[in-house]
Structures are given as C-alpha cells and as structure tokens.
Design an enzyme around this catalytic site. Structure first.
Site, PDB file in Angstrom:
ATOM      1  N   ARG A  65      52.902  42.272  34.598  1.00 15.31           N
ATOM      2  CA  ARG A  65      52.584  41.728  35.932  1.00 15.31           C
ATOM      3  C   ARG A  65      53.277  42.564  37.011  1.00 15.31           C
ATOM      4  NH1 ARG A  65      55.874  38.026  37.781  1.00 15.31           N
ATOM      5  NH2 ARG A  65      55.987  36.826  35.847  1.00 15.31           N
TER       6      ARG A  65
ATOM      7  N   LYS B  22      33.291  46.582  45.357  1.00 14.25           N
ATOM      8  CA  LYS B  22      32.092  47.131  45.972  1.00 14.25           C
ATOM      9  C   LYS B  22      31.949  48.617  45.617  1.00 14.25           C
ATOM     10  CE  LYS B  22      31.727  42.970  47.434  1.00 14.25           C
ATOM     11  NZ  LYS B  22      32.944  42.420  47.913  1.00 14.25           N
TER      12      LYS B  22
ATOM     13  N   TYR C 166      34.002  39.447  57.417  1.00 14.88           N
ATOM     14  CA  TYR C 166      33.449  38.854  56.196  1.00 14.88           C
ATOM     15  C   TYR C 166      33.789  37.351  56.154  1.00 14.88           C
ATOM     16  CZ  TYR C 166      33.385  37.667  51.225  1.00 14.88           C
ATOM     17  OH  TYR C 166      33.175  37.048  50.031  1.00 14.88           O
TER      18      TYR C 166
ATOM     19  N   ASP D 227      39.833  46.560  57.181  1.00 10.67           N
ATOM     20  CA  ASP D 227      39.093  46.370  55.936  1.00 10.67           C
ATOM     21  C   ASP D 227      38.081  47.516  55.853  1.00 10.67           C
ATOM     22  OD1 ASP D 227      37.234  45.625  53.974  1.00 10.67           O
ATOM     23  OD2 ASP D 227      37.581  43.490  54.314  1.00 10.67           O
TER      24      ASP D 227
END
Ligand code: PLP
Length: 388
Positions: A57, A206, A109, A181
């Site tokens: 992690r 994406k 978004y 972004d």
C-alpha cells in the site's frame, strides 16, 4: 527514481520517455517490460532497513514505474497513482481544512462537482462555481481563504478552454494553487505545469490507459509540500491501484502519442461532417477557428484532442435518439479509448449536476472519437443524424 536518464524531458522526447522513463530493466532477467510485482510485503535486510519497499500500500515497484513515467510525461517532479481519477482528486482535496475556500470551474466533470459539493463541502470547506474563461468573475470569487482553483481544460463535456497561465496568475495573486484536470488533453497535448499550474490530476481510466480496461488516477506536482501531503493520503487512506492496473496503465502510456494522433485525425473528419449537417445546431471542438477557446487552445495545446460535443436540433428527444442510433459509436459512458463512444451527458455522465450551476444542455451529445476506420465513423454518424 535514482539514475533514470530516460525520465529527463530535456534529454528525450515524449514517445521515448513514454516507453522508457521509470522502467529500468529487471536486474535478474533483463526483461524489457516492468514486471507486475504482486508481493504485498518485502523482505528487510535488517530490522528497519529495507530496499525501498516495505508494504505494497505504501509503495510497490510496478506503481513506482507508472508514477515515474507519468511524472516525466507531465514534466513534473512527483507522480502519485490512485485507484481512480476520483481517488486522485480526493487526495488533493483532503489537504483542505474547515474554513478554506475552493473555486471550481463551472462546467467541471459531474463527479468532481459531486465530490466537492457532497463530500468535501460538508467537512466545512466553502466553494464557488465560476466561469474560468471570465477572469473578472474569477477575481471576484477569489478570497484570502481560497486555497485551490480547480480547472479542467478542455472541459467535460462542453470542451470549454481555460487559459491556464492567466488563471494561474490570478490564483497565485491570492496565494491559491491552481489544479488542472488534464484528462481530456492528456500529457501528449498539454502540460499544465509548464503554463503555471501547481498540480495536475488525471483520470488515467481514459486516454492514458486507452483501452477501456483499467480504472485509475494520477496526481503530478512540482510542489514538494503538496506531494508529501498527497503521498501521506495515498498511504493513510489507501486508495491505491493494484500492480496489474499499474502495468496496464503503463502499457497504455507507451502508445499514447500514436493513439492521440489518430484520435485527432478522426475527430477532425467527424467535425467536418457535423459542421455542415442541417440537424446539428452547434459543434463544440477547440480545433474549430470559431470556437471561443480556439486561440488559447492553439497556444497551450499541441493539438485539439479527440473529444467532440454537438447540439442537435430537436432538443433532448433528438439528442437521445442520435445517441441510441449509432452502431460503430457505442452508447456508453467514459472516453479516451480506442473504440468510439457516444453518450447523452445530461442523462448519463453529468446527471449528478442536474439542477446545479454545472447542469449541461439537454440537446447535447458527446463523442469520444476512437481510432477505427475514419470512413466507418463518419458514415455511422451521418446515418444516425439522417434518421432524425
Ligand atoms: N476527471 C474527468 C475530466 C473525468 O472525465 C473523469 C471521469 O469521467 C474523472 C475525472 C474521474 O475519473 P475516474 O472515473 O477514473 O474516477
């Protein structure tokens, strides 16, 4: 990463860095692709002395490769990978404290709007939605407590272009940081840090991944203090991508440049059809000279991208009919992958913004133009529009 000559943007071009940065040969086998390191824990040479990894992690070799490669492509010092774009955004937003203020671009978004309005704001953070193409409106919204200005450019789904350098200057004047972004543009077409932004976030789900088969997110910054805060959240909260996800995203990056060129060529062909079509009221693509953000995009981007939105005569009903009538363009959310997708943002991706200042027009259709045969895409859309 120590001694990673291929990460240096002054020494190597984008495509070379995408293939080599952060990806040393495996010392045991010489493998030319980064291994998928599945181990959750790593042996220590002495108590408290490890070789850079202790628990997966906190750090994982496949993740390190992705982070180093992505940071190089954005021209930033630090990259941190997350389990999704939203987790990446959340890690940046968690540095806000009660009483802090944030300015959000008014066609962000829908998921960003939802995260800020329903998760971050209830923790005591104030926020304002502002049209970031209007610098006067931005300056009026900025406060001494403003910590972040959060911009997308081009935006999802209206393809609005924000002048990164101008917004950064306004934000910096009140001591705020600019977060961009960069999901739609990708690091191939735009590097916000080079224009004055302080932080870049991505949904790597994406274009970076590029094949609709892995969800992920990324934060890149040159700001050591913020990078440390983001790394702390990455470990403390633990929204990390698995090693296989990191491998897939890294593999996607290797072909990002060639895919983007083809996405853009196909987008241009589709736009040529749409601008002349009698059923289309408006075409939103920054490559069009009449687009309000065309000049800014030409200045700060290396190309205009593969996302195209358009408004259909006949309102919501006609827009949903077009979205449901194509065959090569598949009716689905998401974007940026090899296959072309079509959607109705008002009902699908941006439903969470309904009734808010970020609501999108209901006659809008969004295309993620893929890399299929150009003529097939144009014929498919023409057929769907002719059915109206
Ligand atoms: N930012 C933009 C511009 C997006 O389009 C999306 C998702 O569609 C996100 C962030 C969120 O990313 P993810 O879906 O990987 O959590």
């Amino acid at each position: 990463m120590a001694d990673d000559a291929f990460a240096d943007p002054t020494a190597y071009g984008f495509e070379t860095r995408a293939i080599r940065a952060g990806q040393p040969h495996d010392p045991t086998s010489g493998a030319v692709t980064v291994p998928i390191s599945l181990a959750t824990t790593f042996v220590q040479d002495e108590v408290g002395r490890h070789r850079g990894y202790e628990y997966s992690r906190t750090g994982n070799p496949t993740r390190t490769a992705l982070e180093a490669c992505f940071a190089s492509l954005e021209g930033g010092a630090h990259g941190r990978a997350f389990a999704s774009g939203m987790a990446a955004e959340d890690a940046v937003l968690r540095s806000l404290r009660p009483g802090d203020h944030l300015v959000l671009g008014d066609d962000a978004y829908g998921g960003t709007y939802r995260l800020i309005s329903r998760v971050i704001a209830p923790m005591g953070v104030e926020w304002s939605a502002v049209d970031l193409t209007d610098l006067g409106a931005l300056e009026a919204a900025l406060r001494p407590e403003t910590r972040f200005v959060w911009a997308e450019t081009p935006t999802n789904p209206l393809l609005t272009v924000v002048d990164i350098a101008a917004v950064a200057e306004a934000a910096h004047a009140v001591g705020a940081r600019l977060v961009v972004d960069n999901t739609f543009a990708t690091p191939y077409l735009q590097n916000p840090l080079a224009h004055g932004a302080d932080v870049v976030v991505h949904s790597t789900t994406k274009y970076a991944g590029g094949h609709s088969d892995v969800v992920g997110g990324m934060v890149v910054t040159d700001d050591d203090e913020l990078a440390e805060a983001v790394a702390f959240v990455q470990n403390a909260v633990g929204a990390v991508p698995g090693p296989f996800d990191c491998y897939l995203t890294l593999r996607g990056l290797k072909t990002l440049a060639v895919r983007m060129e083809r996405h853009m060529a196909n987008a241009r062909a589709v736009v040529d059809l749409l601008v002349d079509h009698p059923k289309v009221v408006e075409v939103l693509w920054p490559g069009l000279p009449g687009h309000p953000g065309h000049e800014v995009a030409a200045r700060q981007m290396r190309g205009f991208g593969g996302m195209v939105s358009f408004r259909v005569a006949g309102g919501r009903e006609a827009a949903t009919r077009v979205a449901a009538s194509t065959r090569v363009f598949q009716l689905a959310e998401s974007l940026g992958a090899v296959e072309s997708l079509i959607e109705h943002p008002g009902v699908m991706t941006h439903a969470s913004a309904a009734g808010s200042p970020l609501e999108v027009p209901d006659d809008l259709v969004r295309l993620s133009v893929g890399i299929e045969t150009t003529d097939d895409l144009v014929a498919d859309l023409a057929r769907a529009l002719d059915l109206l």
